[in-house]
Write an enzyme that holds these catalytic residues in place. Structure first.
Site, short mmCIF file in Angstrom:
data_model
loop_
_atom_site.label_atom_id
_atom_site.label_comp_id
_atom_site.label_asym_id
_atom_site.label_seq_id
_atom_site.Cartn_x
_atom_site.Cartn_y
_atom_site.Cartn_z
N SER A 87 38.89 36.38 -101.46
CA SER A 87 38.26 37.58 -100.88
C SER A 87 36.77 37.61 -101.18
CB SER A 87 38.90 38.83 -101.47
OG SER A 87 38.22 39.98 -101.03
N TYR A 135 41.24 43.51 -108.76
CA TYR A 135 41.33 42.65 -107.56
C TYR A 135 40.23 41.58 -107.59
CZ TYR A 135 41.75 41.65 -102.51
OH TYR A 135 41.91 41.05 -101.28
P1 NAP Z 1 48.93 42.90 -95.99
O1 NAP Z 1 48.81 43.19 -94.53
O2 NAP Z 1 49.07 44.01 -96.96
O3 NAP Z 1 50.14 41.86 -96.18
C1 NAP Z 1 50.44 41.41 -97.46
C2 NAP Z 1 51.49 40.31 -97.38
O4 NAP Z 1 51.72 39.82 -98.70
C3 NAP Z 1 52.82 40.81 -96.87
O5 NAP Z 1 53.43 39.77 -96.16
C4 NAP Z 1 53.59 41.11 -98.16
O6 NAP Z 1 55.01 41.03 -98.03
C5 NAP Z 1 53.09 39.97 -99.02
N1 NAP Z 1 53.21 40.23 -100.45
C6 NAP Z 1 52.64 41.23 -101.18
N2 NAP Z 1 53.00 41.12 -102.47
C7 NAP Z 1 53.81 40.03 -102.55
C8 NAP Z 1 54.52 39.41 -103.60
N3 NAP Z 1 54.45 39.88 -104.86
N4 NAP Z 1 55.28 38.32 -103.33
C9 NAP Z 1 55.36 37.83 -102.08
N5 NAP Z 1 54.71 38.37 -101.04
C10 NAP Z 1 53.95 39.46 -101.27
O7 NAP Z 1 47.66 42.06 -96.50
P2 NAP Z 1 46.59 41.20 -95.70
O8 NAP Z 1 45.44 42.06 -95.40
O9 NAP Z 1 47.24 40.39 -94.64
O10 NAP Z 1 46.12 40.23 -96.89
C11 NAP Z 1 46.55 38.89 -97.03
C12 NAP Z 1 45.69 38.21 -98.07
O11 NAP Z 1 44.33 38.29 -97.69
C13 NAP Z 1 45.76 38.87 -99.45
O12 NAP Z 1 45.72 37.89 -100.46
C14 NAP Z 1 44.51 39.72 -99.50
O13 NAP Z 1 44.09 39.93 -100.82
C15 NAP Z 1 43.55 38.86 -98.73
N6 NAP Z 1 42.41 39.58 -98.15
C16 NAP Z 1 42.59 40.54 -97.21
C17 NAP Z 1 41.47 41.19 -96.69
C18 NAP Z 1 41.57 42.26 -95.63
O14 NAP Z 1 40.53 42.84 -95.28
N7 NAP Z 1 42.72 42.55 -95.09
C19 NAP Z 1 40.20 40.86 -97.14
C20 NAP Z 1 40.06 39.87 -98.11
C21 NAP Z 1 41.18 39.22 -98.59
P3 NAP Z 1 55.92 42.32 -97.58
O15 NAP Z 1 55.71 42.47 -96.11
O16 NAP Z 1 57.30 41.93 -97.93
O17 NAP Z 1 55.38 43.48 -98.35
#
Ligand code: NAP
Length: 242
Positions: free
Chosen positions: A140, A153
């Site tokens: 991130s 985070y």
């Molecule tokens: P999201 O929409 O909240 O989805 C999170 C995903 O991770 C879901 O599939 C969830 O599964 C899974 N998950 C959460 N905790 C878990 C665990 N303990 N074990 C296995 N699976 C787990 O998040 P996202 O925005 O797509 O983010 C994906 C990645 O990108 C993350 O690492 C996040 O930190 C990073 N990121 C996101 C952003 C952003 O702006 N969105 C920016 C920078 C970095 P369930 O569906 O079963 O809950």
């Protein structure tokens, strides 16, 4: 058959990565924590692309669950090698440090940093034997820059960035690359409460990104074409850095 494992593949960025890797011809193992319905939807999207895969439920932060579920799969499938690993599962629990609870600190570190360790340690062995592998860690902007309210985070993502650089040096000789992709603000469930209008003037490209835009970068680093790129962090943030 080329096997790929995407952690947190049930929703958001992880789902888009599953679809992208399926388009690239991989069989996709879609990990998720609890949302079976959404994981099944991702699997259906993978199949719509003409690919195939399976869903695999485990909490990346729970070492014994990872060993039982993922380790069990590896034991049952000794002939199959997972050649692409995308460590994407992540959570945030934002709070100012002075108010942060033990749970807010530990759960974010256990999932985001511990998850990288628990999963990668199992998968890297097969890659070392095969002398080929692609590891892509979704980190991130917060781990590069630090963001207030996100000491947990930011620390977890900065930890994965350090681990990416260290591991890339351990396994480079075996033709295994280890890189990170650092998204900025991406429209997913994770950013649901953040108003794009309030933040978009800070972003040179004046908008939030999409999961598919992140998946394109991951797909490249996971491909054979990215054969001489390792230990790098590729930002996908519309120009937002400092
Ligand atoms: P999201 O929409 O909240 O989805 C999170 C995903 O991770 C879901 O599939 C969830 O599964 C899974 N998950 C959460 N905790 C878990 C665990 N303990 N074990 C296995 N699976 C787990 O998040 P996202 O925005 O797509 O983010 C994906 C990645 O990108 C993350 O690492 C996040 O930190 C990073 N990121 C996101 C952003 C952003 O702006 N969105 C920016 C920078 C970095 P369930 O569906 O079963 O809950």
């Amino acid at each position: 058959m080329k096997y790929a494992l995407v952690t947190g593949g049930s929703r958001g960025i992880g789902r888009a990565i599953c679809v992208k890797l399926a388009e690239m011809g991989h069989y996709i193992i879609i990990n998720f924590a609890s949302n079976t319905e959404e994981a099944e939807k991702t699997l259906a999207m993978v199949r719509e692309k003409g690919g195939d895969g399976e869903i695999m439920k485990f909490n990346v932060g729970n070492q014994s669950e990872v060993e039982t579920m993922l380790g069990g799969w590896l034991e049952k499938n000794p002939d199959k090698c997972i050649e692409v690993l995308v460590n994407n599962a992540g959570i945030k629990k934002d709070q100012l440090l002075m108010w942060m609870s033990n749970d807010e600190w530990n759960s974010v570190l256990d999932t985001n940093l511990g998850g990288f360790f628990n999963v990668t340690r199992l998968i890297i062995k097969g890659m070392l034997v095969k002398k080929y592998g692609r590891v892509v860690n979704v980190v991130s902007l917060s781990g590069l820059k630090g963001l207030p309210g996100q000491t947990n985070y930011s620390a977890s993502k900065a930890g994965v960035i350090g681990a990416t650089k260290a591991l890339s040096q351990e396994v480079g000789r075996r033709n295994i690359t280890v890189n990170a992709v650092a998204p900025g603000f991406i429209k997913t469930d994770m950013t649901e409460g953040i108003n794009e209008k309030d933040f978009k003037q800070l972003i040179p490209m004046a908008r939030f990104g999409t999961s598919e835009e992140v998946a394109e970068a991951v797909g490249f680093l996971a491909s054979e074409k990215a054969s001489y790129i390792t230990g790098q962090v590729l930002s996908v943030n519309g120009g937002l850095y400092s």
